[in-house]
Design a protein around this motif. Structure first.
Motif, PDB file in Angstrom:
ATOM      1  N   ALA A 119       0.831  -1.201  -0.007  1.00 47.97           N
ATOM      2  CA  ALA A 119      -0.038  -0.004  -0.029  1.00 47.97           C
ATOM      3  C   ALA A 119       0.895   1.043  -0.118  1.00 47.97           C
ATOM      4  O   ALA A 119       1.841   1.300   0.882  1.00 47.97           O
ATOM      5  N   PRO A 120       0.925   2.173  -0.941  1.00 44.05           N
ATOM      6  CA  PRO A 120       1.464   3.422  -1.071  1.00 44.05           C
ATOM      7  C   PRO A 120       1.367   4.385   0.141  1.00 44.05           C
ATOM      8  O   PRO A 120       0.250   4.655   0.897  1.00 44.05           O
ATOM      9  N   LYS A 121       2.502   4.842   0.534  1.00 43.94           N
ATOM     10  CA  LYS A 121       2.570   5.994   1.670  1.00 43.94           C
ATOM     11  C   LYS A 121       1.718   7.048   1.062  1.00 43.94           C
ATOM     12  O   LYS A 121       1.856   7.469  -0.008  1.00 43.94           O
ATOM     13  N   GLY A 122       1.024   7.648   2.123  1.00 43.50           N
ATOM     14  CA  GLY A 122       0.290   9.090   1.661  1.00 43.50           C
ATOM     15  C   GLY A 122      -0.844   8.851   1.030  1.00 43.50           C
ATOM     16  O   GLY A 122      -1.469   9.943   0.872  1.00 43.50           O
ATOM     17  N   LEU A 123      -1.506   7.673   0.803  1.00 48.68           N
ATOM     18  CA  LEU A 123      -2.886   7.481   0.100  1.00 48.68           C
ATOM     19  C   LEU A 123      -3.867   8.087   1.089  1.00 48.68           C
ATOM     20  O   LEU A 123      -3.985   7.711   2.246  1.00 48.68           O
ATOM     21  N   THR A 124      -4.685   8.996   0.498  1.00 49.31           N
ATOM     22  CA  THR A 124      -5.947   9.450   1.384  1.00 49.31           C
ATOM     23  C   THR A 124      -7.242   8.857   0.925  1.00 49.31           C
ATOM     24  O   THR A 124      -7.358   8.539  -0.355  1.00 49.31           O
ATOM     25  N   VAL A 125      -8.217   9.214   1.607  1.00 48.42           N
ATOM     26  CA  VAL A 125      -9.511   8.734   1.162  1.00 48.42           C
ATOM     27  C   VAL A 125     -10.524  10.015   1.683  1.00 48.42           C
ATOM     28  O   VAL A 125     -10.315  10.689   2.754  1.00 48.42           O
ATOM     29  N   ALA A 126     -11.460  10.033   0.814  1.00 47.37           N
ATOM     30  CA  ALA A 126     -12.419  11.102   0.933  1.00 47.37           C
ATOM     31  C   ALA A 126     -13.951  10.372   0.814  1.00 47.37           C
ATOM     32  O   ALA A 126     -13.945   9.219   0.244  1.00 47.37           O
ATOM     33  N   GLY A 127     -14.706  11.005   1.211  1.00 45.33           N
ATOM     34  CA  GLY A 127     -16.219  10.421   1.252  1.00 45.33           C
ATOM     35  C   GLY A 127     -16.766  10.729  -0.361  1.00 45.33           C
ATOM     36  O   GLY A 127     -15.960  10.988  -1.213  1.00 45.33           O
ATOM     37  N   ARG A 173     -18.745  11.659  -3.698  1.00 44.80           N
ATOM     38  CA  ARG A 173     -19.060  12.961  -4.251  1.00 44.80           C
ATOM     39  C   ARG A 173     -20.746  12.974  -4.431  1.00 44.80           C
ATOM     40  O   ARG A 173     -21.371  11.828  -3.919  1.00 44.80           O
ATOM     41  N   ARG A 174     -21.245  14.197  -4.933  1.00 49.34           N
ATOM     42  CA  ARG A 174     -22.492  14.138  -5.028  1.00 49.34           C
ATOM     43  C   ARG A 174     -23.312  13.077  -6.075  1.00 49.34           C
ATOM     44  O   ARG A 174     -24.527  12.626  -5.717  1.00 49.34           O
ATOM     45  N   THR A 175     -22.408  12.652  -6.942  1.00 51.30           N
ATOM     46  CA  THR A 175     -23.029  11.916  -8.065  1.00 51.30           C
ATOM     47  C   THR A 175     -22.729  10.271  -7.923  1.00 51.30           C
ATOM     48  O   THR A 175     -22.908   9.277  -8.486  1.00 51.30           O
ATOM     49  N   ASP A 176     -21.877  10.061  -6.449  1.00 44.18           N
ATOM     50  CA  ASP A 176     -21.466   8.529  -5.969  1.00 44.18           C
ATOM     51  C   ASP A 176     -22.720   8.194  -5.242  1.00 44.18           C
ATOM     52  O   ASP A 176     -23.586   8.771  -4.517  1.00 44.18           O
ATOM     53  N   PRO A 177     -22.606   6.926  -5.031  1.00 46.23           N
ATOM     54  CA  PRO A 177     -23.665   6.253  -4.105  1.00 46.23           C
ATOM     55  C   PRO A 177     -23.236   6.710  -2.593  1.00 46.23           C
ATOM     56  O   PRO A 177     -21.954   7.085  -2.414  1.00 46.23           O
ATOM     57  N   GLY A 178     -23.907   6.600  -1.789  1.00 49.24           N
ATOM     58  CA  GLY A 178     -23.751   7.057  -0.065  1.00 49.24           C
ATOM     59  C   GLY A 178     -22.656   6.279   0.472  1.00 49.24           C
ATOM     60  O   GLY A 178     -22.076   6.936   1.245  1.00 49.24           O
ATOM     61  N   ASP A 179     -22.314   5.038  -0.127  1.00 49.95           N
ATOM     62  CA  ASP A 179     -21.235   4.409   0.576  1.00 49.95           C
ATOM     63  C   ASP A 179     -20.029   4.593   0.042  1.00 49.95           C
ATOM     64  O   ASP A 179     -19.061   3.599   0.192  1.00 49.95           O
ATOM     65  N   ALA A 180     -19.775   5.179  -1.130  1.00 49.81           N
ATOM     66  CA  ALA A 180     -18.658   5.326  -1.783  1.00 49.81           C
ATOM     67  C   ALA A 180     -17.597   6.100  -1.099  1.00 49.81           C
ATOM     68  O   ALA A 180     -17.788   6.884  -0.183  1.00 49.81           O
ATOM     69  N   LEU A 181     -16.189   5.520  -1.357  1.00 50.47           N
ATOM     70  CA  LEU A 181     -14.887   6.196  -0.952  1.00 50.47           C
ATOM     71  C   LEU A 181     -14.103   6.677  -2.314  1.00 50.47           C
ATOM     72  O   LEU A 181     -14.002   5.741  -2.856  1.00 50.47           O
ATOM     73  N   ARG A 182     -13.671   7.628  -1.894  1.00 52.16           N
ATOM     74  CA  ARG A 182     -12.819   8.234  -3.047  1.00 52.16           C
ATOM     75  C   ARG A 182     -11.334   8.283  -2.481  1.00 52.16           C
ATOM     76  O   ARG A 182     -11.048   8.985  -1.407  1.00 52.16           O
ATOM     77  N   LEU A 183     -10.340   7.516  -3.316  1.00 48.04           N
ATOM     78  CA  LEU A 183      -8.944   7.513  -2.894  1.00 48.04           C
ATOM     79  C   LEU A 183      -8.330   8.582  -3.834  1.00 48.04           C
ATOM     80  O   LEU A 183      -8.517   8.813  -4.752  1.00 48.04           O
ATOM     81  N   SER A 184      -7.317   8.974  -3.092  1.00 51.61           N
ATOM     82  CA  SER A 184      -6.426   9.911  -3.743  1.00 51.61           C
ATOM     83  C   SER A 184      -5.561   9.340  -5.086  1.00 51.61           C
ATOM     84  O   SER A 184      -4.966  10.174  -5.732  1.00 51.61           O
ATOM     85  N   THR A 185      -5.770   8.315  -5.305  1.00 51.95           N
ATOM     86  CA  THR A 185      -5.084   7.444  -6.493  1.00 51.95           C
ATOM     87  C   THR A 185      -6.276   6.596  -6.930  1.00 51.95           C
ATOM     88  O   THR A 185      -6.945   5.947  -6.074  1.00 51.95           O
TER      89      THR A 185
END
Length: 188
Positions: free
Chosen positions: A101-109, A111-123
């Motif tokens: 797993a790469p160092k510095g990888l982040t996650v966000a909730g 987007r408005r167009t995503d399903p509610g359980d989606a997670l967005r990775l920085s990569t």
């Protein structure tokens, strides 16, 4: 050659076989509690590390800072990502564990167009190595970061649609060659 094989008790075969990765002499098990990765404060979680070309669960203790309930999944996912990208402890290294797993990888909730359980990775998930993606999916699948059915919905930083991934036995035993099953999902 047949005589040589017969002498060691192995019968020759014309049929191709696939019995998975070759067995390793190094056990993928810690011999005792790893005090370097566990503490008395925090939540006990499992992260999947690489050992003998397979994914193996390892217990870790993480601290998740308090915050709004709607960001619990994101904070839990980030804590798990931080554990996955950290170098294995000395005891884990001696037991032959590693991480991709790469160092510095982040996650966000989502987007408005995503399903509610989606997670967005920085990569983008497609840009991760097969081992790293499998580690993330399997670690998230049995945590607060997962959907109710144990799947994991991930997207990247771009506009690509998110995908729902599943951690299967094949992914755990052959993460470098077995692509995690996924389906494209649409938002609300």
């Amino acid at each position: 050659m047949a005589l040589t094989l017969a002498g060691c008790g192995i019968r020759a075969t014309e049929v191709p076989t696939d019995f998975g990765p070759a067995p390793s002499r190094v056990p993928c098990a810690l011999t005792g509690p790893d005090l370097g990765t566990q503490s008395s404060r925090g939540i006990l979680v499992q992260v999947f590390l690489v050992c003998s070309s397979q994914l193996a669960p390892v217990d870790r203790t993480v601290r998740i800072e308090a915050g709004p309930a709607e960001t619990d999944r994101v904070r839990a996912a980030q804590a798990l990502l931080d554990e996955l990208s950290a170098s294995p402890s000395d005891a884990e290294k001696q037991a032959n564990y590693s991480t991709t797993a790469p160092k510095g990888l982040t996650v966000a909730g989502p987007r408005r167009t995503d399903p509610g359980d989606a997670l967005r990775l920085s990569t983008a998930p497609a840009d991760l190595t097969p081992y790293a993606l499998a580690q993330i999916i399997c670690t998230f699948s049995d945590s607060e970061a997962a959907s109710d059915d144990g799947t994991v919905t991930l997207g990247g930083p771009g506009g690509d649609p998110s995908r729902r991934y599943e951690c299967t036995e094949a992914v755990r035993t052959r993460p470098g060659t077995e692509t995690p099953p996924s389906t494209r999902v649409h938002g609300t």
